[in-house]
Design a protein around this motif. Structure first.
Motif, PDB file in Angstrom:
ATOM      1  N   GLU A 108     -30.806  72.035 -14.128  1.00  0.00           N
ATOM      2  CA  GLU A 108     -29.675  71.144 -14.406  1.00  0.00           C
ATOM      3  C   GLU A 108     -28.524  71.855 -15.098  1.00  0.00           C
ATOM      4  O   GLU A 108     -27.419  71.308 -15.198  1.00  0.00           O
ATOM      5  CB  GLU A 108     -30.134  69.949 -15.259  1.00  0.00           C
ATOM      6  N   TYR A 109     -28.777  73.076 -15.591  1.00  0.00           N
ATOM      7  CA  TYR A 109     -27.721  73.862 -16.236  1.00  0.00           C
ATOM      8  C   TYR A 109     -27.126  74.918 -15.292  1.00  0.00           C
ATOM      9  O   TYR A 109     -26.474  75.851 -15.740  1.00  0.00           O
ATOM     10  CB  TYR A 109     -28.273  74.537 -17.484  1.00  0.00           C
ATOM     11  N   ASN A 110     -27.403  74.770 -14.001  1.00  0.00           N
ATOM     12  CA  ASN A 110     -26.909  75.706 -12.981  1.00  0.00           C
ATOM     13  C   ASN A 110     -27.433  77.126 -13.196  1.00  0.00           C
ATOM     14  O   ASN A 110     -26.740  78.111 -12.927  1.00  0.00           O
ATOM     15  CB  ASN A 110     -25.370  75.725 -12.933  1.00  0.00           C
ATOM     16  N   PHE A 111     -28.657  77.211 -13.699  1.00  0.00           N
ATOM     17  CA  PHE A 111     -29.287  78.512 -13.965  1.00  0.00           C
ATOM     18  C   PHE A 111     -30.534  78.667 -13.102  1.00  0.00           C
ATOM     19  O   PHE A 111     -31.372  77.765 -13.024  1.00  0.00           O
ATOM     20  CB  PHE A 111     -29.669  78.624 -15.445  1.00  0.00           C
ATOM     21  N   ALA A 112     -30.631  79.837 -12.443  1.00  0.00           N
ATOM     22  CA  ALA A 112     -31.822  80.173 -11.661  1.00  0.00           C
ATOM     23  C   ALA A 112     -32.636  81.190 -12.448  1.00  0.00           C
ATOM     24  O   ALA A 112     -32.142  82.274 -12.758  1.00  0.00           O
ATOM     25  CB  ALA A 112     -31.434  80.743 -10.309  1.00  0.00           C
ATOM     26  N   CYS A 113     -33.866  80.854 -12.791  1.00  0.00           N
ATOM     27  CA  CYS A 113     -34.716  81.722 -13.610  1.00  0.00           C
ATOM     28  C   CYS A 113     -35.653  82.516 -12.698  1.00  0.00           C
ATOM     29  O   CYS A 113     -36.486  81.942 -12.002  1.00  0.00           O
ATOM     30  CB  CYS A 113     -35.516  80.882 -14.600  1.00  0.00           C
ATOM     31  N   PHE A 114     -35.500  83.851 -12.711  1.00  0.00           N
ATOM     32  CA  PHE A 114     -36.358  84.718 -11.903  1.00  0.00           C
ATOM     33  C   PHE A 114     -37.430  85.412 -12.749  1.00  0.00           C
ATOM     34  O   PHE A 114     -38.585  85.505 -12.347  1.00  0.00           O
ATOM     35  CB  PHE A 114     -35.518  85.788 -11.188  1.00  0.00           C
ATOM     36  N   ALA A 115     -37.042  85.952 -13.916  1.00  0.00           N
ATOM     37  CA  ALA A 115     -37.960  86.704 -14.786  1.00  0.00           C
ATOM     38  C   ALA A 115     -38.739  87.735 -13.971  1.00  0.00           C
ATOM     39  O   ALA A 115     -39.949  87.882 -14.114  1.00  0.00           O
ATOM     40  CB  ALA A 115     -38.909  85.755 -15.519  1.00  0.00           C
ATOM     41  N   HIS A 116     -38.011  88.466 -13.112  1.00  0.00           N
ATOM     42  CA  HIS A 116     -38.643  89.427 -12.206  1.00  0.00           C
ATOM     43  C   HIS A 116     -38.609  90.829 -12.832  1.00  0.00           C
ATOM     44  O   HIS A 116     -37.535  91.363 -13.117  1.00  0.00           O
ATOM     45  CB  HIS A 116     -37.923  89.438 -10.861  1.00  0.00           C
ATOM     46  N   PRO A 117     -39.769  91.454 -13.071  1.00  0.00           N
ATOM     47  CA  PRO A 117     -39.789  92.742 -13.773  1.00  0.00           C
ATOM     48  C   PRO A 117     -39.388  93.905 -12.874  1.00  0.00           C
ATOM     49  O   PRO A 117     -39.490  93.836 -11.647  1.00  0.00           O
ATOM     50  CB  PRO A 117     -41.256  92.868 -14.202  1.00  0.00           C
ATOM     51  N   PHE A 118     -38.916  94.983 -13.501  1.00  0.00           N
ATOM     52  CA  PHE A 118     -38.701  96.240 -12.783  1.00  0.00           C
ATOM     53  C   PHE A 118     -39.069  97.396 -13.697  1.00  0.00           C
ATOM     54  O   PHE A 118     -39.035  97.287 -14.925  1.00  0.00           O
ATOM     55  CB  PHE A 118     -37.264  96.368 -12.265  1.00  0.00           C
ATOM     56  N   ASP A 119     -39.452  98.501 -13.088  1.00  0.00           N
ATOM     57  CA  ASP A 119     -39.901  99.695 -13.812  1.00  0.00           C
ATOM     58  C   ASP A 119     -39.338 100.904 -13.071  1.00  0.00           C
ATOM     59  O   ASP A 119     -39.806 101.256 -11.994  1.00  0.00           O
ATOM     60  CB  ASP A 119     -41.431  99.734 -13.848  1.00  0.00           C
ATOM     61  N   LEU A 120     -38.301 101.521 -13.637  1.00  0.00           N
ATOM     62  CA  LEU A 120     -37.625 102.638 -12.987  1.00  0.00           C
ATOM     63  C   LEU A 120     -37.789 103.889 -13.851  1.00  0.00           C
ATOM     64  O   LEU A 120     -37.311 103.940 -14.982  1.00  0.00           O
ATOM     65  CB  LEU A 120     -36.145 102.313 -12.786  1.00  0.00           C
ATOM     66  N   HIS A 121     -38.464 104.902 -13.312  1.00  0.00           N
ATOM     67  CA  HIS A 121     -38.719 106.159 -14.031  1.00  0.00           C
ATOM     68  C   HIS A 121     -38.039 107.290 -13.258  1.00  0.00           C
ATOM     69  O   HIS A 121     -38.308 107.489 -12.072  1.00  0.00           O
ATOM     70  CB  HIS A 121     -40.222 106.402 -14.136  1.00  0.00           C
ATOM     71  N   LEU A 122     -37.158 108.048 -13.937  1.00  0.00           N
ATOM     72  CA  LEU A 122     -36.326 109.047 -13.275  1.00  0.00           C
ATOM     73  C   LEU A 122     -36.347 110.365 -14.037  1.00  0.00           C
ATOM     74  O   LEU A 122     -36.574 110.401 -15.249  1.00  0.00           O
ATOM     75  CB  LEU A 122     -34.878 108.564 -13.179  1.00  0.00           C
ATOM     76  N   THR A 123     -36.092 111.460 -13.317  1.00  0.00           N
ATOM     77  CA  THR A 123     -35.792 112.747 -13.936  1.00  0.00           C
ATOM     78  C   THR A 123     -34.439 113.210 -13.405  1.00  0.00           C
ATOM     79  O   THR A 123     -34.015 112.814 -12.310  1.00  0.00           O
ATOM     80  CB  THR A 123     -36.852 113.813 -13.608  1.00  0.00           C
ATOM     81  N   THR A 124     -33.762 114.045 -14.195  1.00  0.00           N
ATOM     82  CA  THR A 124     -32.442 114.507 -13.772  1.00  0.00           C
ATOM     83  C   THR A 124     -32.119 115.837 -14.423  1.00  0.00           C
ATOM     84  O   THR A 124     -32.741 116.232 -15.416  1.00  0.00           O
ATOM     85  CB  THR A 124     -31.349 113.480 -14.141  1.00  0.00           C
ATOM     86  N   GLU A 125     -31.130 116.522 -13.854  1.00  0.00           N
ATOM     87  CA  GLU A 125     -30.641 117.771 -14.417  1.00  0.00           C
ATOM     88  C   GLU A 125     -29.238 117.607 -15.001  1.00  0.00           C
ATOM     89  O   GLU A 125     -28.733 118.503 -15.664  1.00  0.00           O
ATOM     90  CB  GLU A 125     -30.643 118.871 -13.347  1.00  0.00           C
ATOM     91  N   ASN A 126     -28.583 116.488 -14.727  1.00  0.00           N
ATOM     92  CA  ASN A 126     -27.288 116.178 -15.339  1.00  0.00           C
ATOM     93  C   ASN A 126     -27.087 114.672 -15.317  1.00  0.00           C
ATOM     94  O   ASN A 126     -27.866 113.941 -14.699  1.00  0.00           O
ATOM     95  CB  ASN A 126     -26.139 116.903 -14.623  1.00  0.00           C
ATOM     96  N   ILE A 127     -26.061 114.216 -16.006  1.00  0.00           N
ATOM     97  CA  ILE A 127     -25.865 112.771 -16.146  1.00  0.00           C
ATOM     98  C   ILE A 127     -24.967 112.183 -15.074  1.00  0.00           C
ATOM     99  O   ILE A 127     -24.766 110.965 -15.044  1.00  0.00           O
ATOM    100  CB  ILE A 127     -25.273 112.438 -17.531  1.00  0.00           C
ATOM    101  N   PHE A 128     -24.411 113.015 -14.184  1.00  0.00           N
ATOM    102  CA  PHE A 128     -23.524 112.492 -13.151  1.00  0.00           C
ATOM    103  C   PHE A 128     -24.324 111.627 -12.181  1.00  0.00           C
ATOM    104  O   PHE A 128     -25.420 111.983 -11.774  1.00  0.00           O
ATOM    105  CB  PHE A 128     -22.831 113.634 -12.415  1.00  0.00           C
ATOM    106  N   GLY A 129     -23.751 110.513 -11.800  1.00  0.00           N
ATOM    107  CA  GLY A 129     -24.471 109.581 -10.934  1.00  0.00           C
ATOM    108  C   GLY A 129     -25.489 108.766 -11.699  1.00  0.00           C
ATOM    109  O   GLY A 129     -26.558 108.458 -11.172  1.00  0.00           O
ATOM    110  N   TRP A 130     -25.154 108.425 -12.965  1.00  0.00           N
ATOM    111  CA  TRP A 130     -26.073 107.625 -13.788  1.00  0.00           C
ATOM    112  C   TRP A 130     -26.474 106.359 -13.024  1.00  0.00           C
ATOM    113  O   TRP A 130     -25.657 105.750 -12.344  1.00  0.00           O
ATOM    114  CB  TRP A 130     -25.393 107.262 -15.110  1.00  0.00           C
TER     115      TRP A 130
END
Length: 203
Positions: free
Chosen positions: A70-92
């Motif tokens: 009734e408050y125009n809110f859609a509740c998903f509570a959908h989890p995500f888990d993103l694990h990354l390695t990098t050599e520089n910060i470009f393309g964060w």
């Protein structure tokens, strides 16, 4: 100097022990300001720079469908888990989302597009970002009013990377997407990479 010290001390180590890593643990909480009677869901993926490597099983997301309250809110509570390695910060890493609706006839129509850059500081973050949809010509807007459909883009590049074309797109505001995310940065200080403000786990 560190590697020489480890070698002389006889401590075993692997090169991967000193790679710069970023771990994003969170959830797509939901979306607000949705004016729809049909169920909605979010399709999303993470856009990474060419020097980033994803260690997670998948970098794509699709939430369950749900109805707006009734408050125009859609509740998903959908989890995500993103694990990354990098050599520089470009393309964060950034999150690209598409908000869809599913009607009673199993017809899927786009509601809006959106994107946000993930936080570059360690700790807990609550994020809100606006989405948008294409504004069509008179015929398209009339059909959209009666049929509920919206114009679609052939590619998602203007959402994330092709910002010059994004400037040429006429759009209108859409719902707001809400995220919660915990960020863990490791070995960024060791490699003198910026973006490691706040606490950092170097263990």
């Amino acid at each position: 100097m560190l590697f020489k010290t480890l070698a002389s001390s006889g401590i075993e180590y692997k090169p991967a022990d000193f790679k710069a890593e970023a771990h994003f643990l969170g959830q797509i909480v939901g979306a607000s300001n949705i004016i729809e009677n049909d169920s909605v869901f979010i399709e999303a993926f993470f856009d990474l720079g060419k020097d980033w490597r994803c260690l997670s099983p998948t970098s794509t997301i699709q939430t369950q469908t749900c109805f707006v309250d009734e408050y125009n809110f859609a509740c998903f509570a959908h989890p995500f888990d993103l694990h990354l390695t990098t050599e520089n910060i470009f393309g964060w890493p950034r999150l690209i989302v598409r908000l869809w609706k599913l009607d009673d006839t199993n017809q899927v129509d786009l509601i809006s597009y959106g994107t946000t850059i993930l936080p570059n500081t360690s700790g807990y973050h609550e994020i809100e970002f606006e989405t948008w949809s294409l504004k069509g010509n008179v015929t398209q807007e009339t059909l959209g009013f009666f049929l509920g459909s919206k114009p679609l883009m052939n590619t998602s590049d203007p959402v994330s990377s092709d910002l010059d074309n994004r400037k040429q797109i006429i759009s209108k505001p859409g719902p707001t997407v809400h995220l919660n995310v915990e960020v863990i940065l490791r070995n960024f200080t060791f490699h003198s990479l910026s973006g490691a403000k706040g606490r950092e786990d170097n263990n």
